[in-house]
Each structure stands twice: as structure tokens, then as C-alpha cells.
Design a protein around this motif. Sequence first.
Motif, PDB file in Angstrom:
ATOM      1  N   GLY A   1       0.814  -1.212   0.000  1.00  0.00           N
ATOM      2  CA  GLY A   1       0.000   0.000   0.000  1.00  0.00           C
ATOM      3  C   GLY A   1       0.847   1.261   0.000  1.00  0.00           C
ATOM      4  N   ILE A   2       0.210   2.365   0.384  1.00  0.00           N
ATOM      5  CA  ILE A   2       0.831   3.694   0.316  1.00  0.00           C
ATOM      6  C   ILE A   2       0.815   4.333   1.705  1.00  0.00           C
ATOM      7  N   SER A   3       1.917   4.964   2.066  1.00  0.00           N
ATOM      8  CA  SER A   3       2.000   5.772   3.286  1.00  0.00           C
ATOM      9  C   SER A   3       2.282   7.215   2.895  1.00  0.00           C
ATOM     10  N   VAL A   4       1.721   8.141   3.676  1.00  0.00           N
ATOM     11  CA  VAL A   4       1.905   9.571   3.408  1.00  0.00           C
ATOM     12  C   VAL A   4       2.684  10.195   4.557  1.00  0.00           C
ATOM     13  N   SER A   5       3.684  10.966   4.251  1.00  0.00           N
ATOM     14  CA  SER A   5       4.528  11.596   5.262  1.00  0.00           C
ATOM     15  C   SER A   5       3.827  12.796   5.900  1.00  0.00           C
ATOM     16  N   ARG A   6       4.473  13.364   6.893  1.00  0.00           N
ATOM     17  CA  ARG A   6       3.997  14.634   7.463  1.00  0.00           C
ATOM     18  C   ARG A   6       4.061  15.712   6.387  1.00  0.00           C
ATOM     19  N   THR A   7       3.279  16.759   6.570  1.00  0.00           N
ATOM     20  CA  THR A   7       3.314  17.891   5.644  1.00  0.00           C
ATOM     21  C   THR A   7       4.290  18.933   6.164  1.00  0.00           C
ATOM     22  N   GLY A   8       5.260  19.285   5.362  1.00  0.00           N
ATOM     23  CA  GLY A   8       6.233  20.309   5.729  1.00  0.00           C
ATOM     24  C   GLY A   8       5.899  21.631   5.061  1.00  0.00           C
ATOM     25  N   THR A   9       6.600  22.680   5.473  1.00  0.00           N
ATOM     26  CA  THR A   9       6.363  24.021   4.940  1.00  0.00           C
ATOM     27  C   THR A   9       7.683  24.675   4.579  1.00  0.00           C
ATOM     28  N   VAL A  10       7.709  25.311   3.415  1.00  0.00           N
ATOM     29  CA  VAL A  10       8.837  26.165   3.044  1.00  0.00           C
ATOM     30  C   VAL A  10       8.492  27.578   3.487  1.00  0.00           C
ATOM     31  N   HIS A  11       9.274  28.131   4.409  1.00  0.00           N
ATOM     32  CA  HIS A  11       9.066  29.492   4.895  1.00  0.00           C
ATOM     33  C   HIS A  11      10.062  30.441   4.232  1.00  0.00           C
ATOM     34  N   ILE A  12       9.601  31.618   3.895  1.00  0.00           N
ATOM     35  CA  ILE A  12      10.469  32.658   3.348  1.00  0.00           C
ATOM     36  C   ILE A  12      10.956  33.535   4.501  1.00  0.00           C
ATOM     37  N   LYS A  13      12.263  33.702   4.619  1.00  0.00           N
ATOM     38  CA  LYS A  13      12.822  34.515   5.704  1.00  0.00           C
ATOM     39  C   LYS A  13      12.479  35.984   5.492  1.00  0.00           C
ATOM     40  N   VAL A  14      12.014  36.631   6.564  1.00  0.00           N
ATOM     41  CA  VAL A  14      11.639  38.043   6.516  1.00  0.00           C
ATOM     42  C   VAL A  14      12.190  38.739   7.754  1.00  0.00           C
ATOM     43  N   LEU A  15      11.962  40.055   7.826  1.00  0.00           N
ATOM     44  CA  LEU A  15      12.383  40.813   9.006  1.00  0.00           C
ATOM     45  C   LEU A  15      11.614  40.340  10.239  1.00  0.00           C
ATOM     46  N   PRO A  16      12.239  40.332  11.406  1.00  0.00           N
ATOM     47  CA  PRO A  16      11.513  39.955  12.628  1.00  0.00           C
ATOM     48  C   PRO A  16      10.544  41.053  13.049  1.00  0.00           C
ATOM     49  N   ALA A  17       9.613  40.683  13.915  1.00  0.00           N
ATOM     50  CA  ALA A  17       8.679  41.660  14.487  1.00  0.00           C
ATOM     51  C   ALA A  17       9.320  42.319  15.700  1.00  0.00           C
ATOM     52  N   ALA A  18       8.741  43.419  16.123  1.00  0.00           N
ATOM     53  CA  ALA A  18       9.274  44.161  17.266  1.00  0.00           C
ATOM     54  C   ALA A  18       9.192  43.316  18.533  1.00  0.00           C
ATOM     55  N   PRO A  19      10.180  43.435  19.434  1.00  0.00           N
ATOM     56  CA  PRO A  19      10.119  42.716  20.712  1.00  0.00           C
ATOM     57  C   PRO A  19       8.908  43.154  21.533  1.00  0.00           C
ATOM     58  N   VAL A  20       8.509  42.298  22.462  1.00  0.00           N
ATOM     59  CA  VAL A  20       7.349  42.575  23.317  1.00  0.00           C
ATOM     60  C   VAL A  20       7.730  42.317  24.775  1.00  0.00           C
ATOM     61  N   GLY A  21       6.816  42.681  25.670  1.00  0.00           N
ATOM     62  CA  GLY A  21       6.989  42.357  27.086  1.00  0.00           C
ATOM     63  C   GLY A  21       8.146  43.060  27.752  1.00  0.00           C
ATOM     64  N   LEU A  22       8.439  44.302  27.358  1.00  0.00           N
ATOM     65  CA  LEU A  22       9.522  45.038  28.000  1.00  0.00           C
ATOM     66  C   LEU A  22       9.186  45.282  29.467  1.00  0.00           C
ATOM     67  N   GLN A  23      10.178  45.086  30.351  1.00  0.00           N
ATOM     68  CA  GLN A  23       9.960  45.336  31.775  1.00  0.00           C
ATOM     69  C   GLN A  23      11.281  45.585  32.490  1.00  0.00           C
ATOM     70  N   VAL A  24      11.158  46.275  33.622  1.00  0.00           N
ATOM     71  CA  VAL A  24      12.293  46.466  34.515  1.00  0.00           C
ATOM     72  C   VAL A  24      12.236  45.345  35.537  1.00  0.00           C
ATOM     73  N   GLN A  25      13.213  44.436  35.500  1.00  0.00           N
ATOM     74  CA  GLN A  25      13.200  43.300  36.418  1.00  0.00           C
ATOM     75  C   GLN A  25      13.603  43.702  37.828  1.00  0.00           C
ATOM     76  N   LYS A  26      14.642  44.530  37.959  1.00  0.00           N
ATOM     77  CA  LYS A  26      15.044  44.991  39.287  1.00  0.00           C
ATOM     78  C   LYS A  26      15.923  46.224  39.161  1.00  0.00           C
ATOM     79  N   MET A  27      15.959  47.004  40.255  1.00  0.00           N
ATOM     80  CA  MET A  27      16.807  48.183  40.346  1.00  0.00           C
ATOM     81  C   MET A  27      17.571  48.113  41.662  1.00  0.00           C
ATOM     82  N   VAL A  28      18.891  48.123  41.576  1.00  0.00           N
ATOM     83  CA  VAL A  28      19.750  48.123  42.752  1.00  0.00           C
ATOM     84  C   VAL A  28      20.710  49.293  42.612  1.00  0.00           C
ATOM     85  N   ASP A  29      20.589  50.263  43.537  1.00  0.00           N
ATOM     86  CA  ASP A  29      21.376  51.491  43.443  1.00  0.00           C
ATOM     87  C   ASP A  29      21.128  52.120  42.074  1.00  0.00           C
TER      88      ASP A  29
END
Length: 404
Positions: free
Chosen positions: A190-218
Motif C-alpha cells: 500500500g501507500i503511506s503519506v509523510s507529514r506535511t512540511g512548509t517552506v518558509h520565506i525569511k523576513v524581518l523579525p517583528a518588534a520585541p514585546v513584554g519590556l519590563q524592569v526586572q530589578k533596580m539596585v542602586d
Amino acid sequence: MKLVLWILLFFLWSHEGTCGDGVLFTKHPANQTVSQGNAARLGCAVQGVTEPDIVWMKDGEKLFSTDQMFITLGEQHWETYHSVKSVQQQDAGQYWCEVEFHGLTFSSERAWITVEGVPHFVQEPQDVATFPNVPFNLTCVAVGPPEPVEVLWWVGGVQEGEAGPSPSVLHVKGVNNSVKFYCEAKNTRGISVSRTGTVHIKVLPAAPVGLQVQKMVDNNVTLSWRPGFTGHSELSTCILQLSRRAVRRWELPQQEVLVPPHLQVLSGLRSHSNYSFRVSCVNEVGASPFSPWLHFQTPESVKYVPSTAAELAVSSPLLAAPLHVELSVFSPAFKPPGPESSVSFTAARSFNRTCAELHESTLDSLGINADLKNKLQDVLIPERLLTLGHMLGKVNGSDPLVSQ
């Protein structure tokens, strides 16, 4: 020499199937070829052991079974079976049984279970990230039994060429857009079918998120952020921009940091100052847009004491040494404890005893920020309440040194 060889051969022939003193395998597992989904059964029997302690092994690992049964064939003679109700590809392998006797382990002959069925994949095509119109390869490997196995490729819902033998490598000249792909493997079952893969085109990343001040010492501040969409390309660095807000905004030199981790410690910042920072991250294509600004304020660099009495040191052009004043309500104004506490400020003007009219210095004339001004309201001592003591000496021949 020939006599020794004949004696050795006779010994091996006379002990064929014997494991040791009185231990003898009377049945060994046999090779089996089974269609996928059918049942398989391996048997093993041993003579010369008091208790039926026979263990089944597969590819060097012990098999644990809750329904293993032992059949008595005679005195100190036992038989057992290993059964698989519905054979799958993972059941294929090498099997044998073992028995322990007087601290020694004895093994039966080894047998193979071979599973026939539709092809199963040894290597399925994986996702690809690439630049537009750049060639790349896709790989698909499937095996039986039964053999042979042929592979057919599908890219973007369209058949690519004709079926070929496994393993198969498809050369793609390049694509402009994201596309799906998979391979089919076929044999006589019989026949077996593999997983489906994807070809992605590389592009610019998106802006970072979740900016925060973790701690302040002096004056050290730890900042962190999370990467946004990476653009199908690994992030290498992030760029930090920092500005300080005073009368006007001061743009400080930007910093480039390696990632991960996505955090940075900023040192040497000014105390009790307003800052803003934002981040951009870089992949193979380029830099992302900057995140929105995050605003924060550094703490005051004021030393504190744990007691309710403290000493206020006041320096003035009139005094060669600080004027020390004991304060009894210092704690409400400065809450956090510290090893010692003193507050120093410089008077806006000096005075002398010959002046006809004394204009009292105020908090507004001290040149301090509003936060510290509010805290000093309860501890400020007006000049009119300070009296000069005895003359201690003269500075530059004119200004006297005074004490409370």
C-alpha cells in the motif's frame, strides 16, 4: 593437535542446547515474518530449573509483561511464550529468552520478527526556511518490508516528477512564497503519506514585546524583553536605545547585545531620574522595528538609618565645617533602614552677624528636586531658630567659625 580438536568438537556436540550444569533449552524462538496487524507468537522452554524464572528480551532490553504464563512440561521443565496480538512496525526486532541459574545468566538462540506492511518512514521531510529564489533540497526515506519502496513528491498540491526509489531527494530551484509539501511512499502492501512540511520565506523579525524592569539596585537597572515573531530566522543580536528625560530629552548611546538571553543590565544611571528604553532585534534579513518606549524612574540615592533619631548635616559657605543638628522625627520622612543616615544640602546664600536684615533660606532656594523637598518639610530647621555660639576662630581673616 587433531586429537584435541576432535575432543573439542565431541564436547560441543554432546552439550548442544545445554546452558550449564543441568540447564538445557529444549525450545528456542524462531524467525517470523508477519503482516502488519496480524498476531505473532514466540516460544521458549528450559529444563533443569526449579522455578520458572524465564525472561524475554528484545534488542537488548527486558520485556515486561503482566500476563506472562508458564506451562509445566515435566519436573523442572518449563515453557513460556511472548505474544503480540496486533504486530506493528515497532514490534520488529530481535528476540530471545534468558534464565538465571546459580548467579549466572543463560540465553536461548535469537530470532527475528519481521513486519510486512505499508512503508514506514525513516526520515520525513522537514520544514525549510530560505530566502526567495534560493535553491534547496527536500529528503524522504521510507522502507518496507516488503521492498522495493518508491517515493513520489507533492509540492503546493502539485505532483513533482515521477515516483523514484527510496531514499529520495527532491531539488527545488527556489520559491517566492510559503508553500506546503509532502511525500508518498508505496510498496506492494500500500501507500503511506509523510507529514506535511512548509517552506518558509525569511523576513524581518517583528518588534520585541513584554519590556519590563526586572530589578533596580542602586544605579543599576536590569531590563528584559521577549522576542516577537523571528521572521523564520534565528535572532542574533538586539539593539537597546536609552534616553533620559530632564528639561529636555537626552538620547544616550545605543547598545547592541547578543541574544539569548533577552535581558541587559544598565550601570551608572543617575539617581532619581526619568529614563525610557526600547528594543529592536536582528536576524539574517535585518533589524525589526523598535518596540514602544518603556518609561521608568531610578530610585533616590539617599542613605537611611533604622532609628527615630538622626543627624542632619548642613553645609554653607558661612561654615568651614558642616552644622550637625539632632532630629527626633527623622524616621517618618525616610522610611527604609540603612547602615547610617545623613542628608546634605547647600544653602542658597550665606549670612553674617553684621547684616541688618536676614532673609531666611527656603526649600525652594536649595536647588533640590520636588520629591526630596517634600520629605524635608518635616525636618528643615529655619535659620531664625539657629543661634551662634562662642567664636571658634576666623577664616580668611573675616568669616567666623560658629557652632550651635
